[in-house]
Design an enzyme around this catalytic site. Structure first.
Site, PDB file in Angstrom:
ATOM      1  N   TYR A 180       0.866  -1.181   0.000  1.00  0.00           N
ATOM      2  CA  TYR A 180       0.000   0.000   0.000  1.00  0.00           C
ATOM      3  C   TYR A 180       0.900   1.228   0.000  1.00  0.00           C
ATOM      4  CZ  TYR A 180      -3.750   3.144   1.748  1.00  0.00           C
ATOM      5  OH  TYR A 180      -4.660   4.164   1.932  1.00  0.00           O
ATOM      6  N   LYS A 214      -1.726  -1.493  -3.782  1.00  0.00           N
ATOM      7  CA  LYS A 214      -2.716  -0.426  -3.811  1.00  0.00           C
ATOM      8  C   LYS A 214      -1.937   0.868  -4.003  1.00  0.00           C
ATOM      9  CE  LYS A 214      -6.100   2.078  -1.040  1.00  0.00           C
ATOM     10  NZ  LYS A 214      -6.667   2.306   0.327  1.00  0.00           N
TER      11      LYS A 214
END
Length: 307
Positions: A135, A164
């Site tokens: 992320y 992400k």
């Protein structure tokens, strides 16, 4: 993990006494799944996770997995600026039945360089057998995970299967998509960049706006992924003001305010998060009313093919 579509970075509803509103959280999961969302992120940024102690963090993950009951994948957020603590959280989360992946962000506040991030993420990945999704969110953590470092991690930790990407940089997303193996999944972490990211090869979106409009966001992403761009663009056009409004003030304050207006949760926060200003609240109320989202207001399906 070959997962495409739209996942929701779910909020954590609280009660007036500050406790987790477990009933509302359970209901939100049901609504998300019934609305067609493809997976749920437990304890991400939108969940006010830094305000949860470890017992509460684990309880939120358990409630979400129990409510989902295997119907959709559940990613468990396991972020900490101490590598030792991030590893500890990942190991605990990996033991929860029906957790399908670990989501872990850049170490915040420390601002490690590329080598430090490489060592950090590799340690988390090596600590568990579950798939790990990186992320990258520099606006929150103060440091950017560069594509070259991601390539090193893919090579040295095979269970790192996706990222992400919330850098806000379409060129960086494009570099990841074009350089990473086809088995590696890139997901947009920004609603306002979702269509652009899918256009260059991303496999979906981890969404904030889907807290409010899960059916609409999941359909928009599905249409984009299947190549029906006129429909995807029309949905994006209709709800883009809401997508932007969720960041008129620091997230998740606006999205929780809107969800309270919709009757989905009570509007409570954990300090240091506070409610939106009255000026922002008035703007949100006007926008939500115009979109027909107030207190479970019935909405017409609409023909998104019409311009």
């Amino acid at each position: 993990m070959d997962l495409i579509g739209c996942g929701t970075a779910l909020v954590t509803p609280f009660r007036a006494d500050g406790a987790i509103d477990e009933q509302s959280l359970y209901s939100l999961v049901q609504w998300q799944i019934e609305s067609g969302i493809n997976w749920i992120v437990a304890c991400g940024t939108t969940a006010e996770t830094p305000s949860l102690n470890e017992e509460e963090w684990l309880r939120v993950i358990r409630i979400i997995t129990e409510a989902a009951a295997g119907r959709v994948p559940v990613w468990a957020g396991c972020t900490h600026n101490s590598t030792r603590e991030a590893v500890h959280k990942a190991r605990i989360a990996a033991q929860v039945p029906d957790v399908t992946a670990i989501l872990t962000a850049n170490p915040y506040y420390n601002k490690p360089g590329q080598e430090g991030q490489y060592q950090h993420f590799k340690a988390v990945a090596h600590a568990v057998k579950l798939p790990v999704v990186l992320y990258n969110i520099p606006s929150r953590t103060g440091t950017n995970l560069e594509p070259a470092t991601v390539m090193r991690l893919i090579e040295d930790a095979p269970n790192i299967v996706g990222i992400k990407e919330s850098s806000g940089s379409l060129p960086q997303i494009t570099e990841l998509v074009t350089q990473a193996p086809r088995s590696f999944s890139v997901y947009s972490g920004d609603d306002n960049m979702a269509l652009g990211a899918i256009g260059v090869g991303a496999r979906g979106l981890v969404s904030v706006a889907s807290n409010e409009i899960p059916a609409e966001m999941s359909r928009m992403i599905e249409e984009a992924l299947t190549g029906d761009w006129p429909v995807a663009r029309q949905i994006n056009r209709k709800y883009y003001r809401l997508i932007q409004a969720n960041f008129w003030e620091t997230s998740p304050a606006p999205v929780k305010a809107v969800m309270a207006m919709m009757g989905r949760i009570e509007e409570h926060y954990r300090l240091p998060m506070t409610p939106v200003s009255q000026a922002t609240r008035s703007r949100l109320e006007r926008l939500v009313g115009e979109l027909g989202l107030l207190v479970h207001a019935p909405q017409e399906e609409g023909d998104y093919r019409m311009f």
